[in-house]
Write a protein that holds these residues in place. Structure first.
Motif, PDB file in Angstrom:
ATOM      1  N   CYS A   1      81.114 -50.464  26.342  1.00  0.00           N
ATOM      2  CA  CYS A   1      82.039 -49.615  27.104  1.00  0.00           C
ATOM      3  C   CYS A   1      81.626 -48.145  27.047  1.00  0.00           C
ATOM      4  O   CYS A   1      81.634 -47.443  28.067  1.00  0.00           O
ATOM      5  N   VAL A   2      81.266 -47.679  25.871  1.00  0.00           N
ATOM      6  CA  VAL A   2      80.843 -46.289  25.713  1.00  0.00           C
ATOM      7  C   VAL A   2      79.539 -46.052  26.464  1.00  0.00           C
ATOM      8  O   VAL A   2      79.339 -44.995  27.088  1.00  0.00           O
ATOM      9  N   THR A   3      78.650 -47.022  26.418  1.00  0.00           N
ATOM     10  CA  THR A   3      77.371 -46.888  27.121  1.00  0.00           C
ATOM     11  C   THR A   3      77.591 -46.759  28.621  1.00  0.00           C
ATOM     12  O   THR A   3      76.922 -45.957  29.289  1.00  0.00           O
ATOM     13  N   LEU A   4      78.532 -47.521  29.175  1.00  0.00           N
ATOM     14  CA  LEU A   4      78.829 -47.396  30.601  1.00  0.00           C
ATOM     15  C   LEU A   4      79.340 -45.989  30.915  1.00  0.00           C
ATOM     16  O   LEU A   4      78.931 -45.380  31.913  1.00  0.00           O
ATOM     17  N   GLU A   5      80.233 -45.478  30.070  1.00  0.00           N
ATOM     18  CA  GLU A   5      80.746 -44.128  30.314  1.00  0.00           C
ATOM     19  C   GLU A   5      79.624 -43.097  30.273  1.00  0.00           C
ATOM     20  O   GLU A   5      79.601 -42.169  31.085  1.00  0.00           O
ATOM     21  N   ASP A   6      78.700 -43.252  29.336  1.00  0.00           N
ATOM     22  CA  ASP A   6      77.557 -42.337  29.275  1.00  0.00           C
ATOM     23  C   ASP A   6      76.715 -42.440  30.542  1.00  0.00           C
ATOM     24  O   ASP A   6      76.268 -41.423  31.086  1.00  0.00           O
ATOM     25  N   ASN A   7      76.535 -43.657  31.026  1.00  0.00           N
ATOM     26  CA  ASN A   7      75.694 -43.853  32.208  1.00  0.00           C
ATOM     27  C   ASN A   7      76.329 -43.313  33.480  1.00  0.00           C
ATOM     28  O   ASN A   7      75.643 -42.729  34.324  1.00  0.00           O
ATOM     29  N   VAL A   8      77.645 -43.493  33.645  1.00  0.00           N
ATOM     30  CA  VAL A   8      78.266 -42.950  34.863  1.00  0.00           C
ATOM     31  C   VAL A   8      78.266 -41.425  34.837  1.00  0.00           C
ATOM     32  O   VAL A   8      78.188 -40.774  35.890  1.00  0.00           O
TER      33      VAL A   8
ATOM     34  N   PHE B   1      96.582 -44.498  24.485  1.00  0.00           N
ATOM     35  CA  PHE B   1      95.137 -44.460  24.717  1.00  0.00           C
ATOM     36  C   PHE B   1      94.620 -43.031  24.780  1.00  0.00           C
ATOM     37  O   PHE B   1      95.195 -42.171  25.465  1.00  0.00           O
ATOM     38  N   LYS B   2      93.550 -42.766  24.032  1.00  0.00           N
ATOM     39  CA  LYS B   2      92.917 -41.455  24.054  1.00  0.00           C
ATOM     40  C   LYS B   2      91.499 -41.536  24.598  1.00  0.00           C
ATOM     41  O   LYS B   2      91.103 -40.763  25.452  1.00  0.00           O
ATOM     42  N   ASN B   3      90.740 -42.494  24.070  1.00  0.00           N
ATOM     43  CA  ASN B   3      89.374 -42.686  24.550  1.00  0.00           C
ATOM     44  C   ASN B   3      88.896 -44.074  24.168  1.00  0.00           C
ATOM     45  O   ASN B   3      89.467 -44.718  23.283  1.00  0.00           O
ATOM     46  N   VAL B   4      87.856 -44.520  24.820  1.00  0.00           N
ATOM     47  CA  VAL B   4      87.327 -45.870  24.607  1.00  0.00           C
ATOM     48  C   VAL B   4      86.826 -46.050  23.180  1.00  0.00           C
ATOM     49  O   VAL B   4      87.038 -47.091  22.562  1.00  0.00           O
ATOM     50  N   ALA B   5      86.160 -45.041  22.659  1.00  0.00           N
ATOM     51  CA  ALA B   5      85.553 -45.156  21.328  1.00  0.00           C
ATOM     52  C   ALA B   5      86.593 -45.473  20.257  1.00  0.00           C
ATOM     53  O   ALA B   5      86.317 -46.212  19.310  1.00  0.00           O
ATOM     54  N   ASP B   6      87.795 -44.937  20.401  1.00  0.00           N
ATOM     55  CA  ASP B   6      88.849 -45.202  19.423  1.00  0.00           C
ATOM     56  C   ASP B   6      89.632 -46.477  19.754  1.00  0.00           C
ATOM     57  O   ASP B   6      90.107 -47.162  18.843  1.00  0.00           O
ATOM     58  N   PHE B   7      89.742 -46.780  21.042  1.00  0.00           N
ATOM     59  CA  PHE B   7      90.628 -47.872  21.461  1.00  0.00           C
ATOM     60  C   PHE B   7      89.992 -49.251  21.289  1.00  0.00           C
ATOM     61  O   PHE B   7      90.650 -50.197  20.860  1.00  0.00           O
ATOM     62  N   VAL B   8      88.718 -49.397  21.626  1.00  0.00           N
ATOM     63  CA  VAL B   8      88.044 -50.695  21.534  1.00  0.00           C
ATOM     64  C   VAL B   8      87.555 -50.881  20.102  1.00  0.00           C
ATOM     65  O   VAL B   8      86.663 -50.166  19.640  1.00  0.00           O
ATOM     66  N   LYS B   9      88.134 -51.829  19.397  1.00  0.00           N
ATOM     67  CA  LYS B   9      87.868 -51.978  17.965  1.00  0.00           C
ATOM     68  C   LYS B   9      86.585 -52.744  17.664  1.00  0.00           C
ATOM     69  O   LYS B   9      85.912 -52.467  16.671  1.00  0.00           O
ATOM     70  N   GLU B  10      86.252 -53.741  18.479  1.00  0.00           N
ATOM     71  CA  GLU B  10      85.052 -54.537  18.214  1.00  0.00           C
ATOM     72  C   GLU B  10      83.811 -53.694  18.510  1.00  0.00           C
ATOM     73  O   GLU B  10      83.663 -53.136  19.600  1.00  0.00           O
TER      74      GLU B  10
END
Length: 774
Positions: free
Chosen positions: A95-102, A79-88
């Protein structure tokens, strides 16, 4: 701290009253929220609302975020980051939006690369973020889990998520008190999951509507904390707003050493436990309803239909429509049997399964995994079981299980050993059932399509799921072993406070500290709430239009809008997904027999539901969003699930309660005739197209005022900022362990660190029994 009151009070009364910031004459209360859990599915629109109104998160120190619903449970070694790991794409966006918000709001966050990531209702207790006597909310209906600690914990919709983020309060009314007392000794093979399934079978999915259930009795007191969490977790499936269990020494022992709990042997710990011991119902406290259950009457229990109330003992048979007198139940049974592919009279033990799922916020903790492993050890899954999965509830649980060698037991038996996440519980991720596959599942809901379109779910306990995997059918675990695990036999395992190893001082800071920047202020955020004016809602006065009739009971939120349509960060565009399982055939074509696919109902503004308990199930606000996007602004029904009822008002919609069945049928008759009806909110009357009164109705004065005037709850609450600040000052003096400064080592400046270190490799078989020193 508890106030002096001569009247005997229930546990719920005490916690509720201790959190009242303001009370209106009509009983509407502004309730302070101690703990707010956030995940990726129900939060994007809430954060967007804050940004649009230039509002801050009032209490970052009381907020904890994680990703769980959408995340893949495949290995994360690389695992490196959500953007690469979550394929759908849709899942990745949430998931990325949550990371941006936190990052933007400076919140504590356990992401996919974090060893503390997991299901939101698992990590809260695990970290000690959940504490007795607190109010706990999350945009997830199974927040009731945290009530096992003597907390008042309940699910909320996205509008209320935004409300809590902005004000740390909620506008609500006091619920009724309900007690379910279970006395006696549980038989071998019977677990807490069987207790709650048995209880829901008695009271039904609407039995607890409008109430908070207190679970008590000798059988409950004898349970571990993990078993208590399983029971409170499914309170929502009985229609309750929340479930609660009084804290005791078992609770305190569980909390000792947890990172975010008061430090053991400190003055705060002593003060806290003294307060927590007062959180039990007084002798003579009154309940609005009571249910008494003898533990000896509870057998290993399994669901047969498409509702958690559709349960029988494993030794029983599938019921048929003729077994029910109520016409709504007859119709529900007939549809359930068709959907589940079952025949009345079939022995439950003769039902062959395709898949097994052990996991979810109901049953993914250490005790669950240990009990299931005990059943499968040395055995192999049946040849007809095409897939059996074990999904730990958190990274910490996964590592602990691996230290104990449980992963090897499951793998040797033919199970898949997965990473933490919600997984197949709701199938918002790659872990789903194929059409008509049958699954023995430790999750909490068996709604149509819950685990995958046309998938068939049977709810069972972890040991029953393990037994089913070995036998290849729904099986009685008592026949596999004479020492079947139950909470009386191996109980108080209670997972010692073994958390992810801390590799450095910086890593400890990241876990324990809540960072601050220009958007946040530490500890008490007195006076920091934005004073921006309300954006408001469209005013609701008189609504006239076509009403669509729907003759159906217990219409759940999965039926209103299935989980595959929740992967959005917007509130709009969901109208096409409304009632998707009913509106569309398996090949995607329209179901011509469904009412909203017929003229003139394609343009309906009102929905008339003749069956009770509309909107049961999830807290997803997507359900009212879908109705509103379709054009429906008013629902008329005999009763509603509490969370759905609240969510509609937050969106400027009107859920009318017409409990008089004769009057409801009169309104439905107008709808069936394709004629318009008129809903007059100021005068609280329903009329036909000619102006003739069909029925009158009641609406709470505060809710009515907000709808008629188009008022925004957050704007109204911010007018009470002085009262909130005063409450927070007293809270700091009375319960200092609830402030960030009470459990954080220090304040640290700079943006939140989202990129966590990968989960390290562990040595299998190494059993860790001592708590990590913090």
């Amino acid at each position: 701290m508890p106030s002096v009151d001569a009247q005997p009070r229930t546990l719920y009364d005490k916690v509720f009253q201790d959190h009242v910031v303001n009370r209106e004459k009509d009983g509407t209360v502004l309730l302070y929220i101690d703990r707010h859990l956030v995940h990726e599915v129900t939060s994007p629109q809430a954060f967007e609302g804050l940004k649009n109104a230039n509002r801050k998160v009032r209490r970052p120190d009381c907020t904890l975020a994680t990703t769980d619903h959408n995340v893949p449970t495949t290995p994360r070694k690389n695992f490196k980051n959500v953007a690469d790991f979550v394929k759908e794409e849709d899942s990745r966006l949430q998931c990325v939006t949550l990371e941006d918000n936190v990052k933007d709001f400076g919140l504590t966050y356990f992401g996919l690369g974090d060893k503390n990531q997991g299901i939101v209702h698992v990590i809260g207790p695990e970290q000690g973020f959940t504490l007795p006597g607190t109010t706990v909310v999350c945009g997830d209906s199974h927040t009731s889990t945290h009530g096992a600690f003597g907390a008042l914990a309940f699910g909320i919709g996205t509008s209320e998520v935004e409300h809590v983020l902005a004000t740390q309060c909620l506008i609500t009314k006091k619920s009724k008190n309900m007690r379910i007392q279970v006395d006696g000794k549980l038989a071998p093979g019977v677990s807490s999951k069987d207790i709650i399934l048995h209880a829901i079978g008695i009271i039904g999915t609407a039995g607890g509507t409008g109430a908070v259930i207190e679970f008590c009795g000798s059988a409950i007191r004898g349970l571990s904390m993990e078993a208590r969490m399983s029971i409170c977790n499914m309170s929502i499936e009985g229609g309750a707003r929340a479930g609660m269990i009084a804290p005791d020494q078992i609770t305190f022992d569980y909390l000792k050493g947890r990172p975010l709990a008061p430090k053991p042997d400190s003055n705060e710990w002593k003060k806290a436990t003294n307060y927590w011991l007062s959180l039990r119902s007084d002798d003579g406290a009154k309940y609005d309803s009571e249910v008494f259950i003898d533990a000896k009457d509870i057998a290993p229990t399994v669901s047969w239909g498409t509702s958690p109330q559709d349960v029988v003992p494993i030794t029983g048979v599938v019921p048929g429509p003729d077994d029910f007198e109520d016409p709504n139940k007859k119709a529900s049974c007939k549809r359930a049997l068709e959907y589940m592919g079952l025949t009345a009279g079939t022995k439950m033990e003769d039902i062959q399964i395709d898949k097994v799922f052990i996991g979810s916020c109901t049953n993914s903790r250490m005790e669950d995994l240990r009990a299931a492993a005990k059943i499968v050890q040395g055995k192999k899954i049946a040849s007809n079981v095409t897939r059996a999965m074990v999904v730990p509830g958190s990274g910490n649980i996964k590592e602990q299980a691996e230290r104990e060698g449980l992963d090897k037991i499951f793998l040797d038996a033919g199970f898949e050993w997965r990473e933490a996440g919600c997984s197949m519980c709701l199938g918002m991720n790659p872990d789903i059932l194929s059409p008509r596959e049958r699954c023995a599942s430790t999750s909490n809901r068996n709604f149509e399509g819950r685990q995958g379109a046309l998938g068939r779910t049977h709810l069972v306990s972890p040991v029953m799921a393990a037994a089913a995997a070995i036998v290849g059918k729904l099986a009685d675990v008592r026949k596999l072993t004479n020492t079947a695990s139950n909470e009386k036999a191996s109980p108080k395992l209670d997972v010692t406070a073994a958390f992810a190893d801390v590799d450095s001082e910086e890593e400890l800071d990241r876990i324990m500290d809540i960072p601050t920047d220009q958007n946040t202020t530490p500890s008490n955020h007195t006076g920091t709430a934005a004073k921006s004016s309300s954006t408001g809602l469209p005013k609701f006065t008189v609504l006239r239009g076509i009403a669509a009739p729907l003759e159906k009971s217990n219409v759940d939120t999965d039926a209103i809008i299935p989980k595959q349509f929740l992967k959005t960060i917007k509130r709009t565009g969901l109208g096409a997904a409304l009632f998707h399982p009913l509106r569309y055939n398996e090949d995607g074509s329209e179901n011509e027999s469904f009412i909203l696919n017929q003229e003139p109902y394609r343009k309906s503004k009102i929905l008339v539901v003749t069956g009770p308990n509309f909107g049961c199930g999830s807290s997803r606000e997507h359900a009212p969003w879908a109705l509103l996007d379709f054009g429906i602004k008013c629902v008329i029904a005999p009763s509603y699930a509490d969370i759905f009822f609240n969510n509609t008002f937050k969106n400027g919609m009107l859920p009318l309660v017409i409990s008089d069945q004769a009057k409801l049928e009169t309104i439905a008759a107008e709808a069936k005739a394709g004629r318009e009806i008129e809903v007059d909110l100021p005068n609280q009357v329903v009329r036909d197209a000619d102006g003739k009164e069909l029925a009158s109705f009641e609406v709470e004065e505060f809710r009515k005022h907000c709808l008629v005037e188009g008022l925004d709850d957050i704007g109204l609450t911010m007018q009470l900022d002085d009262k909130i600040a005063s409450f927070e000052q007293k809270r700091t003096l009375d319960t200092p362990w609830l402030d960030g400064s009470g459990y954080l080592k220090k304040w640290r400046k700079g943006p939140v660190k989202v990129d966590a270190v990968p989960v390290p490799k562990t040595n299998r078989g190494e059993v860790k029994t001592d708590p990590v020193e913090w």
